[in-house]
Design an enzyme around this catalytic site. Structure first.
Site, PDB file in Angstrom:
ATOM      1  N   TRP A  48       0.818  -1.218   0.000  1.00 24.29           N
ATOM      2  CA  TRP A  48       0.000   0.000   0.000  1.00 24.29           C
ATOM      3  C   TRP A  48       0.848   1.262   0.000  1.00 24.29           C
ATOM      4  O   TRP A  48       1.882   1.313   0.670  1.00 24.29           O
ATOM      5  CB  TRP A  48      -0.873  -0.025   1.259  1.00 24.29           C
ATOM      6  CG  TRP A  48      -1.492   1.277   1.624  1.00 24.29           C
ATOM      7  CD1 TRP A  48      -0.908   2.293   2.328  1.00 24.29           C
ATOM      8  CD2 TRP A  48      -2.826   1.726   1.320  1.00 24.29           C
ATOM      9  NE1 TRP A  48      -1.797   3.333   2.473  1.00 24.29           N
ATOM     10  CE2 TRP A  48      -2.974   3.008   1.868  1.00 24.29           C
ATOM     11  CE3 TRP A  48      -3.909   1.144   0.640  1.00 24.29           C
ATOM     12  CZ2 TRP A  48      -4.168   3.745   1.768  1.00 24.29           C
ATOM     13  CZ3 TRP A  48      -5.081   1.869   0.540  1.00 24.29           C
ATOM     14  CH2 TRP A  48      -5.216   3.152   1.094  1.00 24.29           C
ATOM     15  N   MET A  49       0.383   2.308  -0.693  1.00 23.70           N
ATOM     16  CA  MET A  49       0.976   3.652  -0.644  1.00 23.70           C
ATOM     17  C   MET A  49      -0.112   4.681  -0.401  1.00 23.70           C
ATOM     18  O   MET A  49      -1.181   4.578  -0.991  1.00 23.70           O
ATOM     19  CB  MET A  49       1.656   3.960  -1.988  1.00 23.70           C
ATOM     20  CG  MET A  49       1.924   5.439  -2.246  1.00 23.70           C
ATOM     21  SD  MET A  49       2.349   5.797  -3.978  1.00 23.70           S
ATOM     22  CE  MET A  49       4.097   5.497  -3.988  1.00 23.70           C
ATOM     23  N   ASN A  50       0.165   5.675   0.489  1.00 22.85           N
ATOM     24  CA  ASN A  50      -0.664   6.895   0.455  1.00 22.85           C
ATOM     25  C   ASN A  50       0.220   8.135   0.346  1.00 22.85           C
ATOM     26  O   ASN A  50       1.004   8.200  -0.615  1.00 22.85           O
ATOM     27  CB  ASN A  50      -1.755   6.947   1.522  1.00 22.85           C
ATOM     28  CG  ASN A  50      -1.367   6.792   2.957  1.00 22.85           C
ATOM     29  OD1 ASN A  50      -0.986   5.722   3.389  1.00 22.85           O
ATOM     30  ND2 ASN A  50      -1.455   7.843   3.746  1.00 22.85           N
ATOM     31  N   ASP A  51       0.139   9.077   1.266  1.00 25.27           N
ATOM     32  CA  ASP A  51       0.747  10.406   1.064  1.00 25.27           C
ATOM     33  C   ASP A  51       2.216  10.388   0.636  1.00 25.27           C
ATOM     34  O   ASP A  51       3.015   9.637   1.202  1.00 25.27           O
ATOM     35  CB  ASP A  51       0.737  11.215   2.370  1.00 25.27           C
ATOM     36  CG  ASP A  51      -0.531  11.097   3.172  1.00 25.27           C
ATOM     37  OD1 ASP A  51      -1.529  10.618   2.635  1.00 25.27           O
ATOM     38  OD2 ASP A  51      -0.513  11.482   4.350  1.00 25.27           O
ATOM     39  N   SER A  56       2.964  10.890   8.288  1.00 24.59           N
ATOM     40  CA  SER A  56       3.533  11.798   7.278  1.00 24.59           C
ATOM     41  C   SER A  56       4.458  12.853   7.861  1.00 24.59           C
ATOM     42  O   SER A  56       4.356  13.235   9.022  1.00 24.59           O
ATOM     43  CB  SER A  56       2.405  12.478   6.500  1.00 24.59           C
ATOM     44  OG  SER A  56       1.846  11.540   5.623  1.00 24.59           O
ATOM     45  N   GLN A  62       4.015   7.267   2.492  1.00 21.38           N
ATOM     46  CA  GLN A  62       3.332   6.415   3.467  1.00 21.38           C
ATOM     47  C   GLN A  62       3.130   5.045   2.829  1.00 21.38           C
ATOM     48  O   GLN A  62       2.579   4.943   1.724  1.00 21.38           O
ATOM     49  CB  GLN A  62       1.990   7.039   3.847  1.00 21.38           C
ATOM     50  CG  GLN A  62       2.128   8.317   4.657  1.00 21.38           C
ATOM     51  CD  GLN A  62       2.527   8.021   6.088  1.00 21.38           C
ATOM     52  OE1 GLN A  62       1.707   7.661   6.910  1.00 21.38           O
ATOM     53  NE2 GLN A  62       3.813   8.166   6.402  1.00 21.38           N
ATOM     54  N   ASP A  84       1.927  15.640  10.749  1.00 15.60           N
ATOM     55  CA  ASP A  84       2.328  16.006   9.391  1.00 15.60           C
ATOM     56  C   ASP A  84       3.180  17.282   9.336  1.00 15.60           C
ATOM     57  O   ASP A  84       2.823  18.262   8.668  1.00 15.60           O
ATOM     58  CB  ASP A  84       1.091  16.150   8.466  1.00 15.60           C
ATOM     59  CG  ASP A  84       0.170  14.945   8.554  1.00 15.60           C
ATOM     60  OD1 ASP A  84       0.633  13.865   8.952  1.00 15.60           O
ATOM     61  OD2 ASP A  84      -1.033  15.092   8.228  1.00 15.60           O
ATOM     62  N   TRP A 136      -9.162   8.303   0.062  1.00 18.49           N
ATOM     63  CA  TRP A 136      -9.707   7.497   1.153  1.00 18.49           C
ATOM     64  C   TRP A 136     -11.113   7.030   0.807  1.00 18.49           C
ATOM     65  O   TRP A 136     -11.883   7.756   0.215  1.00 18.49           O
ATOM     66  CB  TRP A 136      -9.754   8.317   2.455  1.00 18.49           C
ATOM     67  CG  TRP A 136      -8.389   8.707   2.928  1.00 18.49           C
ATOM     68  CD1 TRP A 136      -7.875   9.968   2.999  1.00 18.49           C
ATOM     69  CD2 TRP A 136      -7.354   7.827   3.387  1.00 18.49           C
ATOM     70  NE1 TRP A 136      -6.580   9.920   3.459  1.00 18.49           N
ATOM     71  CE2 TRP A 136      -6.239   8.629   3.712  1.00 18.49           C
ATOM     72  CE3 TRP A 136      -7.251   6.443   3.542  1.00 18.49           C
ATOM     73  CZ2 TRP A 136      -5.039   8.093   4.188  1.00 18.49           C
ATOM     74  CZ3 TRP A 136      -6.062   5.915   4.022  1.00 18.49           C
ATOM     75  CH2 TRP A 136      -4.978   6.731   4.339  1.00 18.49           C
TER      76      TRP A 136
HETATM   77  N1  DQQ Z   1      -2.129  10.127   6.252  1.00 17.32           N
HETATM   78  C1  DQQ Z   1      -1.095   9.924   7.236  1.00 17.32           C
HETATM   79  C2  DQQ Z   1      -1.265  11.008   8.237  1.00 17.32           C
HETATM   80  C3  DQQ Z   1      -1.969  12.057   7.457  1.00 17.32           C
HETATM   81  C4  DQQ Z   1      -2.912  11.269   6.597  1.00 17.32           C
HETATM   82  C5  DQQ Z   1      -1.239   8.556   7.787  1.00 17.32           C
HETATM   83  C6  DQQ Z   1      -3.368  11.965   5.355  1.00 17.32           C
HETATM   84  O1  DQQ Z   1      -0.043  11.453   8.746  1.00 17.32           O
HETATM   85  O2  DQQ Z   1      -2.592  12.980   8.291  1.00 17.32           O
HETATM   86  O3  DQQ Z   1      -1.034   7.598   6.782  1.00 17.32           O
HETATM   87  O4  DQQ Z   1      -3.719  11.087   4.337  1.00 17.32           O
END
Ligand code: DQQ
Length: 465
Positions: free
Chosen positions: A19-22, A82, A38, A144, A282
């Site tokens: 998985w990948m996010n920010d 993040s 992330q 963040d 999300w």
């Molecule tokens: N994703 C991170 C947080 C941030 C959120 C956690 C935003 O640090 O606030 O994966 O997508």
């Protein structure tokens, strides 16, 4: 690892697995671009956050690197959330949020968040240095960090949620990366402005300063015309070191597609202000999970001001992806025309002459036929540019749209990858980014016009590497 899968991108940065996010810690350091992100390497679902890592010479071609941060100390036990990267006197330093669930995993009502430091001497392996900042009394959601240095002083913006459940951006001042004092609340939400402002960033561009952030919990159908619970955008204003942020515009969404969240900025080798964002959302269906991965980043985009308005276009380096080109001669479109039978990685530039077009609807489509997959079209009646996707098998449906710019011609620059589309309107006036999920046999690229005709005055199509 996923090359050959249906949805794995050809030219966007995606995780090697999982998985990948920010995007995190975007930086040009010692002759190399670094993108951290992330990451949950153990599955294609969000989980205890690690920092994935990739490096590049041009922000376009990326090489995967070993995972930079993994959770496990008592202060970041449940996630390295993040944050950012800075050059601290020649030391590549990551500042991130250590996250701990105090009750159950996923229960947002009892968490502990602190800011932590990790450093590296070789740009690949990072050593944790521990906590550098704890939250003010009464604040629990505190994450963040985004840091920059100005005339020898460090500054940090941080996302937070106040006691009344309104989002805010806190500004801290630092003598070093380990000593921080709260300077002020830089900006905060009014009633319908979201309960938490994630991933803040604060930077100059053109004649202004921009506070960029990603509010959670936006009400639909407010005066702000937000789209759903998650947004990313900017507030334009003026700021000088040590003073208040004088806002002169309300929050404006940065990208008007379906999938764009948590953008972060950095300065390129030559000083351009560039952003990359998570190109997903999300609570969205993510069919690539069946292939063992999820999430990718947008192309890097240069920010610039035109007529006092913040614009964005793909960095010039993106042109290095271009291979064979095929011109599209000026002509009038009055029925469906197939441009390509199979388009996987392409860039398309099209100029529509709106003043010469009378079709009710006209634009491009990607799928088996028009009305089945993706459409990007001009709707003459509402005078809007519409991005529509339709993948009923994944419950991904819906429109996003922007008003047509007030000009006779509309120029579109469109990047299509295996599971994404990014559209840039009139050289940066607006952008629309969405994930799309065509099957390999549903990748016909078409021009269409219905009930009338539409005029193309310029066009070029490139296959991309
Ligand atoms: N994703 C991170 C947080 C941030 C959120 C956690 C935003 O640090 O606030 O994966 O997508």
């Amino acid at each position: 690892a996923q090359r050959g899968n249906t949805y794995y991108p050809d030219f966007h940065l995606a995780p090697p697995a999982g998985w990948m996010n920010d995007p995190n810690g975007l930086i040009y350091f010692d002759g190399l671009y670094h993108a951290f992100y992330q990451h949950h390497p153990m599955s294609a679902d969000w989980g205890p956050m690690h920092w994935g890592h990739a490096t590049s010479h041009d922000m376009i071609h990326w090489q995967h690197q070993p995972i930079a941060l993994a959770p496990g100390n008592d202060y970041d036990r449940d996630g390295c959330f993040s944050g950012c990267a800075v050059n601290d006197n020649g030391i590549l330093s990551l500042i991130y949020t250590g996250h701990v669930w105090l009750k159950e995993a996923g229960d947002d009502s009892a968490i502990r968040e602190v800011q932590c430091l990790a450093t590296s001497t070789d740009g690949i392996y990072f050593e944790k240095q521990g906590i550098v900042l704890t939250p003010p009394d009464g604040i629990m959601h505190f994450r963040d960090p985004k840091i920059w240095q100005e005339n020898g002083t460090w500054w940090m913006v941080l996302g937070a949620r106040d006691a009344a459940n309104c989002g805010q951006t806190l500004l801290y001042k630092g003598n070093s990366l380990r000593e921080w004092q709260l300077d002020r609340i830089l900006a905060h939400a009014d009633v319908d402005g979201g309960y938490m402002w994630e991933c803040p960033d604060f930077f100059p561009c053109g004649d202004h300063h921009y506070l960029m952030f990603s509010p959670q919990g936006i009400q639909q159908n407010t005066g702000y015309q937000y789209r759903n619970r998650f947004q990313s955008g900017v507030i334009q204003g003026h700021w000088q070191q040590g003073s208040a942020f004088i806002q002169n515009q309300k929050f404006t969404e940065l990208d008007n597609g379906h999938d764009f969240y948590a953008p972060q900025s950095f300065t390129a080798a030559d000083g351009r202000r560039v952003i990359m964002a998570w190109m997903d959302m999300w609570e969205s269906a993510m069919p690539s999970k069946q292939e063992g991965w999820a999430g990718c980043l947008t192309l890097p985009r240069e920010l610039f001001e035109r007529d006092g308005h913040l614009c964005q276009r793909p960095v010039i380096e993106a042109k290095s992806l271009r291979q064979q080109s095929q011109p599209i001669e000026p002509h009038s479109v009055s029925q469906t025309e197939v441009l390509l039978d199979h388009s996987s990685a392409i860039e398309l530039e099209l100029v529509w002459d709106i003043s010469q077009s009378n079709a009710e609807r006209y634009g491009i489509a990607l799928g088996n036929k028009v009305g089945d997959g993706l459409e990007l079209y001009i709707d003459s009646q509402s005078q809007r540019l519409v991005l529509w996707r339709h993948y009923p098998e994944y419950e991904l449906d819906g429109y996003r749209s922007i008003p047509l710019p007030a000009s006779d011609k509309l120029s579109l620059r469109i990047f299509i990858d295996r599971s994404s589309v990014e559209v840039f309107v009139n050289d940066g006036d607006a952008a629309m980014s969405s994930r799309i999920y065509p099957q390999p046999n549903e990748r016909k690229l078409m021009l269409f016009a219905s009930h009338g005709s539409a005029v193309i005055s310029e066009g070029m199509l490139w296959q991309l590497k």
